[in-house]
Motif scaffolding. Structure first.
Motif, PDB file in Angstrom:
ATOM      1  N   ASP A  21       0.856  -1.181   0.000  1.00 20.40           N
ATOM      2  CA  ASP A  21       0.000   0.000   0.000  1.00 20.40           C
ATOM      3  C   ASP A  21       0.895   1.235   0.000  1.00 20.40           C
ATOM      4  OD1 ASP A  21      -1.760   2.045   0.429  1.00 20.40           O
ATOM      5  OD2 ASP A  21      -2.779   1.121   2.127  1.00 20.40           O
ATOM      6  N   LYS A  22       0.697   2.108  -0.973  1.00 21.99           N
ATOM      7  CA  LYS A  22       1.595   3.266  -1.121  1.00 21.99           C
ATOM      8  C   LYS A  22       1.583   4.169   0.102  1.00 21.99           C
ATOM      9  CE  LYS A  22      -1.727   6.276  -3.508  1.00 21.99           C
ATOM     10  NZ  LYS A  22      -1.975   7.095  -4.714  1.00 21.99           N
ATOM     11  N   ASN A  23       0.476   4.187   0.845  1.00 21.86           N
ATOM     12  CA  ASN A  23       0.398   5.020   2.043  1.00 21.86           C
ATOM     13  C   ASN A  23       1.310   4.508   3.154  1.00 21.86           C
ATOM     14  OD1 ASN A  23      -1.569   6.698   0.883  1.00 21.86           O
ATOM     15  ND2 ASN A  23      -3.219   5.329   1.529  1.00 21.86           N
ATOM     16  N   ILE A  24       1.684   3.224   3.091  1.00 20.38           N
ATOM     17  CA  ILE A  24       2.623   2.650   4.058  1.00 20.38           C
ATOM     18  C   ILE A  24       3.991   2.463   3.430  1.00 20.38           C
ATOM     19  CG2 ILE A  24       3.094   0.657   5.531  1.00 20.38           C
ATOM     20  CD1 ILE A  24       0.106   0.197   5.742  1.00 20.38           C
ATOM     21  N   TYR A  25       4.013   2.024   2.176  1.00 18.97           N
ATOM     22  CA  TYR A  25       5.257   1.678   1.502  1.00 18.97           C
ATOM     23  C   TYR A  25       6.152   2.898   1.299  1.00 18.97           C
ATOM     24  CZ  TYR A  25       8.374  -0.363  -1.995  1.00 18.97           C
ATOM     25  OH  TYR A  25       9.478  -0.805  -2.678  1.00 18.97           O
ATOM     26  N   VAL A  26       5.577   3.990   0.808  1.00 20.65           N
ATOM     27  CA  VAL A  26       6.386   5.184   0.496  1.00 20.65           C
ATOM     28  C   VAL A  26       7.023   5.783   1.745  1.00 20.65           C
ATOM     29  CG1 VAL A  26       6.327   7.519  -0.453  1.00 20.65           C
ATOM     30  CG2 VAL A  26       5.091   5.678  -1.611  1.00 20.65           C
ATOM     31  N   PRO A  27       6.268   6.040   2.844  1.00 25.81           N
ATOM     32  CA  PRO A  27       6.936   6.559   4.052  1.00 25.81           C
ATOM     33  C   PRO A  27       7.993   5.615   4.598  1.00 25.81           C
ATOM     34  CG  PRO A  27       4.555   6.835   4.205  1.00 25.81           C
ATOM     35  CD  PRO A  27       4.811   5.964   3.025  1.00 25.81           C
ATOM     36  N   THR A  28       7.756   4.290   4.479  1.00 22.27           N
ATOM     37  CA  THR A  28       8.743   3.322   4.963  1.00 22.27           C
ATOM     38  C   THR A  28      10.011   3.378   4.128  1.00 22.27           C
ATOM     39  OG1 THR A  28       6.923   1.875   5.660  1.00 22.27           O
ATOM     40  CG2 THR A  28       9.120   0.915   5.582  1.00 22.27           C
ATOM     41  N   VAL A  29       9.866   3.543   2.814  1.00 27.87           N
ATOM     42  CA  VAL A  29      11.037   3.678   1.935  1.00 27.87           C
ATOM     43  C   VAL A  29      11.835   4.927   2.300  1.00 27.87           C
ATOM     44  CG1 VAL A  29      11.772   4.108  -0.435  1.00 27.87           C
ATOM     45  CG2 VAL A  29      10.042   2.372   0.020  1.00 27.87           C
ATOM     46  N   VAL A  30      11.135   6.016   2.589  1.00 28.49           N
ATOM     47  CA  VAL A  30      11.810   7.259   2.991  1.00 28.49           C
ATOM     48  C   VAL A  30      12.564   7.039   4.297  1.00 28.49           C
ATOM     49  CG1 VAL A  30      11.456   9.646   3.715  1.00 28.49           C
ATOM     50  CG2 VAL A  30      10.140   8.726   1.792  1.00 28.49           C
ATOM     51  N   GLU A  31      11.911   6.382   5.257  1.00 26.24           N
ATOM     52  CA  GLU A  31      12.574   6.077   6.530  1.00 26.24           C
ATOM     53  C   GLU A  31      13.797   5.199   6.306  1.00 26.24           C
ATOM     54  OE1 GLU A  31      11.606   3.905  10.829  1.00 26.24           O
ATOM     55  OE2 GLU A  31      10.082   3.975   9.262  1.00 26.24           O
ATOM     56  N   PHE A  32      13.664   4.175   5.467  1.00 25.49           N
ATOM     57  CA  PHE A  32      14.770   3.266   5.161  1.00 25.49           C
ATOM     58  C   PHE A  32      15.935   4.035   4.540  1.00 25.49           C
ATOM     59  CE2 PHE A  32      17.164   0.297   2.603  1.00 25.49           C
ATOM     60  CZ  PHE A  32      17.221  -0.842   3.392  1.00 25.49           C
TER      61      PHE A  32
END
Length: 212
Positions: free
Chosen positions: A72-83
């Motif tokens: 889900d882009k709403n979870i995936y994108v912020p997680t990628v930024v955090e990573f």
């Protein structure tokens, strides 16, 4: 959880011993020992390597599985930024181990503060765009926890709560826990001995003879 028996079970014991020895050598127990104890400063001298390894464990053990499970882009994108941000910070830590250009900025406490702050902020962003079907009670609990995490992170960053000794103890304790886990897994995956198989076969043959 079931563990498959393997003939390479001894590798678990070998790595368990290695991690146990490292945890003992790195632990800050040797401050008042003679100079011939060559490992007495391993923890302090390698503090930025320790920070880097802890960050890598966080990246590989938590963020990567989170990204792989949530598309889900709403979870995936912020997680990628955090990573990405934490990965860059890990690179800076390992560079600082050899160049020492950011000793006054990168400290154990500030590292924990930055990681926890980014994690809490990411969770707040995810919570903002979370699906409507989520329960309001769960959202409130998550919001409160994330606010506490962000507050704790700011406190760590400004007050220097976690010094080098505490970080070394955390890492040494983690190595000890991993050693115990590896030893336990080694016992679980150890195949049944041939002697036991022969004894079982003999008892089975005797039972068959008795039935006749």
């Amino acid at each position: 959880m079931k563990f498959k028996k393997t003939k390479l079970f001894f590798l678990y014991f070998i790595f368990a011993v290695i991690f146990l020895i490292l945890s003992i050598f790195i632990a800050p127990l040797w401050n008042n020992t003679p100079s011939w104890v060559f490992w007495k400063n391993w923890g302090r001298d390698g503090i930025y390597l320790i920070i880097t390894l802890l960050l890598i464990l966080y990246l590989a053990g938590y963020l990567l599985p989170k990204m792989s499970k949530n598309r889900d882009k709403n979870i995936y994108v912020p997680t990628v930024v955090e990573f990405t941000i934490i990965s860059v910070f890990a690179v800076l830590c390992i560079l600082n181990q050899f160049i020492h250009f950011m000793d006054s900025i990168i400290t154990p406490s500030r590292t924990v503060g930055i990681v926890v702050y980014i994690h809490g902020l990411t969770n707040l962003i995810v919570l903002t765009f979370k699906h409507k079907e989520s329960k309001n009670f769960d959202k409130v609990i998550t919001f409160v926890v994330d606010i506490l995490l962000v507050t704790f992170a700011v406190w760590c960053f400004t007050a220097n709560l976690i010094n080098d000794i505490v970080m070394i103890w955390i890492f040494a304790s983690l190595l000890l826990i991993i050693s115990i886990l590896l030893f336990t897994i080694g016992v679980l995956v150890k195949p049944i001995g041939n002697k036991k198989k022969k004894d079982d076969k003999k008892s089975e043959d005797k039972s068959k003879e008795g039935s006749k």
